[in-house]
Design an enzyme around this catalytic site. Structure first.
Site, PDB file in Angstrom:
ATOM      1  CE  LYS A  30     -49.205  62.917 -69.093  1.00  0.00           C
ATOM      2  NZ  LYS A  30     -48.502  61.810 -68.457  1.00  0.00           N
ATOM      3  CB  THR A  31     -43.526  63.266 -67.060  1.00  0.00           C
ATOM      4  OG1 THR A  31     -44.511  62.664 -67.899  1.00  0.00           O
ATOM      5  CG2 THR A  31     -42.714  62.175 -66.383  1.00  0.00           C
ATOM      6  CG  ASP A 213     -49.002  59.942 -65.568  1.00  0.00           C
ATOM      7  OD1 ASP A 213     -49.438  61.041 -65.945  1.00  0.00           O
ATOM      8  OD2 ASP A 213     -48.178  59.270 -66.231  1.00  0.00           O
ATOM      9  CD  GLU A 214     -51.682  59.834 -69.544  1.00  0.00           C
ATOM     10  OE1 GLU A 214     -52.717  60.520 -69.689  1.00  0.00           O
ATOM     11  OE2 GLU A 214     -50.736  59.862 -70.345  1.00  0.00           O
ATOM     12  CD  GLN A 244     -53.655  64.240 -74.204  1.00  0.00           C
ATOM     13  OE1 GLN A 244     -52.934  63.386 -74.717  1.00  0.00           O
ATOM     14  NE2 GLN A 244     -53.166  65.180 -73.419  1.00  0.00           N
ATOM     15  NE  ARG A 604     -50.358  62.534 -79.091  1.00  0.00           N
ATOM     16  CZ  ARG A 604     -50.195  62.960 -77.850  1.00  0.00           C
ATOM     17  NH1 ARG A 604     -49.190  62.549 -77.135  1.00  0.00           N
ATOM     18  NH2 ARG A 604     -51.025  63.830 -77.317  1.00  0.00           N
TER      19      ARG A 604
END
Length: 676
Positions: A30-31, A213-214, A244, A604
């Site tokens: 995503k970044t 973002d997020e 998430q 993770r």
């Protein structure tokens, strides 16, 4: 430039026909999409850098984004580009428009311990539990964009009604101090834009394209801010993942994802499902666990990084046994695979679970770092120096006045401060202003008055220098004048004093560097004024610590703090009913958020995942039987190897014994190999 992206990523970067929601699964890049889109907007779509804002939740994410954009743009100017957290964007808006709201530009930003102290004065109590509850309730109201009058009108219980009254007095006190708290950095810009169309128009024209973002972590107030800034144009890209969403307890609302589809009928949704982080087995486990939650948007992660190791689930006898077993496995794995300590993370639901892990890691001399520990900026010696900076920036900041006036001691005693406080309160002025009032001065003895005025006049002198002298020079003079080093060595053991003085020196050097910095990005570090540096420090200290390099150490972290990170090998501990899922969430029927936490924990891991639980655990001094987390039962059977659990079938038990034997045999063989 776009050739490095997969097809959905490329589509997300190039889509500019209206509002866009990118559903980005864990590890799906995503970044990369956000940073490539910034470059695309500037290079291909005719936007100038100063018309674009990328909004994140942490300084770390903002910093990573800035670095990536700089690399992508290769020497082309990104001057004026805003890459900021929600709170630092709010701060930028307030700095420029504070006059509309009756604040001066030198307003102070109070941290939670300052606001805790104010609430303690308002409530006239030291009952920490009551104060925390009230603080949390006020924060929730602010995040939900509810003002004190609305809070009073909607309060159903006596306790909430009392909290609403406290909220009103608390806000009046903040205003009198010319101060804002952390939540105000979002709430006040929304108030500003609601009541002042010309300010909103200015910022809508200034920021033509937003990237968020997020997005699943936004609360009601942050969503309002985004909606206002994008206006009817809806030129934004929101990147998020409903799987998430783990911050419901602090006001984040996963419903904001659904709300986008209602508020923006032209919303396009693009899903990123290819994961670049984990093996197939880890993703199968994540998909199968999260499939038990109702879905807002269907998506399934996949990867072409190979099948990978089996997921290991260990039942241990107790917390000690669990800690010992994790540490032994970690050491054996590191030895066998020639990895580094920073390839490993031990993740858990609550901070209390770290203590015993730390003990066993220390016993084996294994280096570790722990997230959620004390931030550099929370250290008493740093707060001491910052109190002077806050007072120089805003002399009406009463909490800063009290700390600076008494640290180190300057002959200003409690009696003087009490009388000053009474006078200031009766006349509705700040402590600093009260010190210069003739009526008050006549009440004090000559000696007390002299000490008090010496301090206030020194602050005035610093204020006059703050706008013209370099920050570093001013800070060095401050330390010399208040003789802070001598004070530390007089009041601490030599080693503690040395360590604290070292922290102060490091802080001053860091601030001096920030004062000289002239970054390309339109963020807080631009310019040299002490005021901007002070507001920046207040903000950073609340978001997280300084930007440090990653040491070679095992990472201990709560699941909440681990979101956004990745590790080669993950140990997920304490997977029991009552811990994960948490007992409160079971009682309050909030299992879905706990399942998302489990999903975050699983995703993770890049190469291997070890899950453990205890059959017995000490609670309130008594040993109690535990049962494994329901989430372990949701893992795909064929991808899991169980250890130490007599309730599993005998074949699994035999397999786990054979597995242990073969592991030991291969380690012995490695040890017996002749050295090259």
């Amino acid at each position: 430039m776009l050739n490095t992206l997969n097809s959905p990523q490329r589509e997300a970067v190039k889509y500019l026909d209206g509002p866009l929601l990118v559903l980005a699964g864990a590890g799906s890049g995503k970044t990369r999409v956000i940073t490539q889109k910034i470059a695309y907007l500037i290079n291909e779509a005719g936007y100038s850098a100063k018309e674009i804002a990328a909004i994140t939740f942490t300084n770390k994410a903002a910093l990573e984004m800035q670095e990536r954009v700089s690399k992508l743009m290769e020497g082309k100017s990104t001057k004026g580009l805003t890459v900021a957290t929600f709170h630092s964007l709010g701060l930028q808006i307030l700095r420029q428009e504070c006059a509309y709201l009756g604040y001066k530009p030198q307003f102070s930003i109070l941290d939670s311990s300052d606001s805790f102290k104010i609430l303690s004065d308002v409530l006239a109590t030291t009952d920490k539990q009551l104060l925390r509850k009230t603080q949390w309730q006020i924060s929730n109201w602010k995040n939900g964009f509810i003002n004190p009058d609305q809070a009073k009108a909607t309060a159903e219980e006596d306790l909430t009604h009392a909290a609403a009254k406290v909220y009103q007095i608390y806000q009046q006190t903040l205003k009198a101090y010319q101060a804002v708290d952390f939540d105000d950095l979002i709430k006040l810009p929304v108030e500003l834009f609601s009541n002042h169309a010309e300010a909103l128009d200015k910022w809508q024209r200034k920021l033509q394209y937003l990237l968020i973002d997020e997005y699943q972590d936004t609360n009601a107030c942050q969503y309002k801010l985004i909606k206002m800034l994008t206006g009817v144009r809806g030129q934004f890209t929101a990147v998020g993942d409903d799987d998430q969403a783990i911050y419901g307890w602090r006001g984040a609302d996963v419903e904001n994802l659904r709300q986008l589809t209602v508020d923006f009928s032209r919303l396009k949704v693009i899903k990123l499902e290819q994961n670049y982080r984990s093996t197939v087995r880890i993703l199968r486990a994540a998909n199968q666990v999260i499939a038990n939650n109702p879905k807002l948007f269907e998506k399934k992660l996949w990867s072409d990084l190979g099948t990978g190791d089996m997921i290991q689930v260990s039942a241990t006898m107790s917390e000690e046994h669990e800690a010992e077993s994790v540490v032994m496995k970690l050491q054996a794995h590191k030895f066998e695979h020639r990895t580094t300590y920073k390839d490993y993370a031990i993740l858990y639901r609550g901070n209390h679970q770290a203590r015993i892990m730390e003990q066993y890691l220390r016993n084996q001399k294994i280096p570790y770092t722990i997230s959620g520990g004390q931030s550099f900026f929370d250290k008493a010696e740093i707060k001491d120096i910052v109190s002077y900076l806050r007072l120089v920036a805003n002399e009406d900041d009463d909490p800063a006045f009290i700390r600076a006036a008494t640290t180190p001691k300057k002959g200003i005693g409690n009696t003087t401060l009490e009388r000053l406080g009474e006078y200031a309160s009766a006349h509705q002025i700040s402590l600093f202003a009260a010190a210069f009032e003739g009526d008050f001065q006549r009440e004090l003895g000559n000696r007390q008055l002299e000490d008090l005025l010496n301090f206030c006049q020194y602050i005035n002198k610093l204020q006059s220098r703050a706008t013209k002298d370099p920050a570093g020079e001013l800070l060095q003079d401050l330390l010399n004048t208040i003789q802070y080093e001598t004070y530390l060595y007089d009041s601490e053991e030599p080693r503690a004093a040395e360590s604290k003085w070292g922290n102060v020196q490091e802080f001053i050097a860091w601030l001096t560097k920030k004062g000289e910095a002239n970054t390309e990005f339109g963020n807080e570090a631009e310019g040299k004024t002490l005021l901007e540096l002070t507001q920046m420090v207040s903000l950073i200290s609340m978001l997280e610590g300084k930007e440090n390099g990653e040491p070679d150490a095992v990472k201990l972290s709560t699941l909440h703090a681990a979101k956004g990170l990745e590790f080669g090998h993950v140990f997920l501990i304490g997977c029991e009913e009552g811990i994960l899922p948490h007992r409160e969430s079971i009682d309050n029927d909030q299992i879905e958020e706990e399942r998302r936490l489990m999903y975050v924990g699983i995703t993770r891991a890049q190469k291997s995942l070890n899950i453990s639980w205890c059959k017995k655990r000490k609670r309130a001094g008594e040993m109690q039987m535990c049962e494994q987390s329901r989430f372990i039962g949701e893992l795909p059977k064929d991808d899991v190897k169980h250890f130490g659990n007599p309730f599993n079938d005998p074949d699994q038990l035999l397999a786990s014994k054979d597995f242990g034997k073969s592991k030991m045999a291969s380690i012995r063989a490695m040890l017996n190999q002749p050295k090259p």
